[in-house]
Design a protein around this motif. Structure first.
Motif, short mmCIF file in Angstrom:
data_model
loop_
_atom_site.label_atom_id
_atom_site.label_comp_id
_atom_site.label_asym_id
_atom_site.label_seq_id
_atom_site.Cartn_x
_atom_site.Cartn_y
_atom_site.Cartn_z
N ILE A 59 33.40 51.14 0.68
CA ILE A 59 32.82 50.90 0.25
C ILE A 59 31.99 49.51 0.88
O ILE A 59 32.42 48.46 1.18
CB ILE A 59 32.92 50.85 -1.53
CG1 ILE A 59 32.81 52.23 -2.25
CG2 ILE A 59 31.07 50.27 -1.74
CD1 ILE A 59 33.43 51.25 -3.64
N LEU A 60 30.90 50.09 1.58
CA LEU A 60 29.62 49.72 2.06
C LEU A 60 28.63 48.62 1.37
O LEU A 60 27.72 49.40 0.35
CB LEU A 60 28.93 50.04 2.87
CG LEU A 60 28.70 49.62 4.06
CD1 LEU A 60 28.89 48.09 5.22
CD2 LEU A 60 27.64 50.25 5.57
N ILE A 61 28.44 47.82 1.01
CA ILE A 61 27.80 47.03 0.29
C ILE A 61 26.14 46.34 1.29
O ILE A 61 26.97 45.79 2.29
CB ILE A 61 28.33 45.28 -1.07
CG1 ILE A 61 29.07 46.16 -1.77
CG2 ILE A 61 26.87 45.23 -1.59
CD1 ILE A 61 30.09 45.36 -2.34
N VAL A 62 25.41 47.09 1.11
CA VAL A 62 24.11 45.79 1.80
C VAL A 62 23.59 45.40 0.58
O VAL A 62 22.14 46.09 -0.46
CB VAL A 62 23.00 47.93 2.72
CG1 VAL A 62 22.09 46.94 2.78
CG2 VAL A 62 23.90 48.72 2.75
N GLU A 63 23.38 44.45 0.43
CA GLU A 63 22.61 43.55 0.00
C GLU A 63 21.98 42.12 0.30
O GLU A 63 23.19 41.21 1.13
CB GLU A 63 23.71 43.25 -1.51
CG GLU A 63 22.99 42.14 -2.26
CD GLU A 63 21.94 42.22 -2.83
OE1 GLU A 63 21.54 41.89 -2.87
OE2 GLU A 63 21.45 43.97 -3.73
N LEU A 99 25.68 37.69 -4.96
CA LEU A 99 25.23 39.47 -5.97
C LEU A 99 26.03 40.20 -4.64
O LEU A 99 27.18 41.15 -4.86
CB LEU A 99 24.22 39.92 -5.58
CG LEU A 99 23.68 41.21 -6.81
CD1 LEU A 99 24.10 41.03 -7.93
CD2 LEU A 99 22.36 41.85 -6.56
N LEU A 100 26.11 39.82 -3.08
CA LEU A 100 27.09 40.26 -2.27
C LEU A 100 28.48 40.23 -1.83
O LEU A 100 29.55 40.72 -2.81
CB LEU A 100 26.44 40.16 -0.79
CG LEU A 100 28.06 41.11 0.45
CD1 LEU A 100 27.93 42.14 0.34
CD2 LEU A 100 26.51 40.63 2.02
N LYS A 101 28.95 38.66 -2.74
CA LYS A 101 30.11 38.22 -3.16
C LYS A 101 30.38 39.35 -4.37
O LYS A 101 31.99 39.73 -4.83
CB LYS A 101 30.04 37.04 -3.01
CG LYS A 101 29.83 36.09 -1.49
CD LYS A 101 29.83 34.35 -1.86
CE LYS A 101 30.73 33.62 -1.06
NZ LYS A 101 30.21 32.76 -0.58
N LEU A 161 34.13 42.43 -7.28
CA LEU A 161 34.39 43.94 -8.47
C LEU A 161 34.92 44.86 -8.36
O LEU A 161 36.15 45.35 -8.56
CB LEU A 161 32.90 44.04 -8.73
CG LEU A 161 32.76 45.05 -9.93
CD1 LEU A 161 33.47 45.02 -11.37
CD2 LEU A 161 31.48 45.84 -10.30
N LEU A 162 34.71 45.22 -6.46
CA LEU A 162 34.75 46.50 -6.08
C LEU A 162 36.99 46.77 -5.34
O LEU A 162 37.49 46.93 -5.32
CB LEU A 162 34.37 46.94 -5.11
CG LEU A 162 32.75 47.85 -5.32
CD1 LEU A 162 31.84 47.78 -4.88
CD2 LEU A 162 32.93 48.74 -5.97
N SER A 163 37.10 45.04 -4.72
CA SER A 163 37.80 44.33 -4.38
C SER A 163 39.06 44.21 -5.14
O SER A 163 40.46 45.23 -4.90
CB SER A 163 37.93 43.65 -3.55
OG SER A 163 37.45 43.41 -2.41
N PRO A 176 19.57 44.15 -13.33
CA PRO A 176 20.67 43.41 -13.48
C PRO A 176 21.61 45.02 -13.99
O PRO A 176 21.17 45.64 -14.74
CB PRO A 176 20.66 42.57 -14.68
CG PRO A 176 19.71 42.97 -15.31
CD PRO A 176 18.29 42.77 -14.75
N PHE A 177 22.44 44.84 -13.49
CA PHE A 177 23.48 45.88 -14.08
C PHE A 177 24.72 46.00 -14.70
O PHE A 177 25.13 45.13 -15.02
CB PHE A 177 23.72 46.94 -12.89
CG PHE A 177 24.69 45.98 -11.53
CD1 PHE A 177 26.23 45.73 -11.63
CD2 PHE A 177 24.53 45.51 -10.61
CE1 PHE A 177 27.05 45.31 -10.98
CE2 PHE A 177 24.65 44.85 -9.97
CZ PHE A 177 26.35 44.67 -9.91
#
Length: 123
Positions: free
Chosen positions: A6-10, A15-17, A22-24, A107-108
């Motif tokens: 998964i690539l996060i673009v933020e 928030l990126l961290k 969360l995903l890791s 926020p999600f």
């Protein structure tokens, strides 16, 4: 079984961290970049299975990044989740019209985003 990428673009570092942790912790191989131009380069290198894309980015906004992802035969199959503070129905419609698989506003809830990621990666 190979981990899904998964690539996060933020561009907001905290928030990126947070999203990366969360995903890791759920077993995904996570990459992260802070702007749209780097994102397009990283897609070619990292070959993600899914992209989480902010809209308000320096240089090139997320709408343009998504449009380019979906125009490129090499990347058009990759599901894009737009994760943004932009809440208007026009923004949501624009995101979906250019090919986003989901549009989530900040926020999600992490449970909601995990549910969408799992659905997109298993479909």
């Amino acid at each position: 079984m190979e981990k899904k990428k998964i690539l996060i673009v933020e561009d907001e570092e905290s928030l990126l961290k947070l999203e990366s942790i969360l995903l890791s912790s759920r077993g995904y191989n996570v990459g992260g970049v802070a702007d749209g131009i780097t994102a397009l380069e990283e897609i070619t290198r990292f070959r993600p299975d899914l992209i989480i894309l902010d809209i308000m980015l320096p240089g090139m906004d997320g709408f343009e990044v998504c449009r380019r992802i979906k125009e490129n035969p090499e990347s058009q199959h990759i599901p894009v989740i737009m994760l943004t503070a932009k809440k208007s129905s026009q923004d949501r419609e624009r995101g979906m019209a250019i090919g986003a698989a989901a549009y989530i506003t900040k926020p999600f809830k992490s449970a909601k985003i995990m549910e969408i990621i799992q659905r997109l990666l298993t479909s």
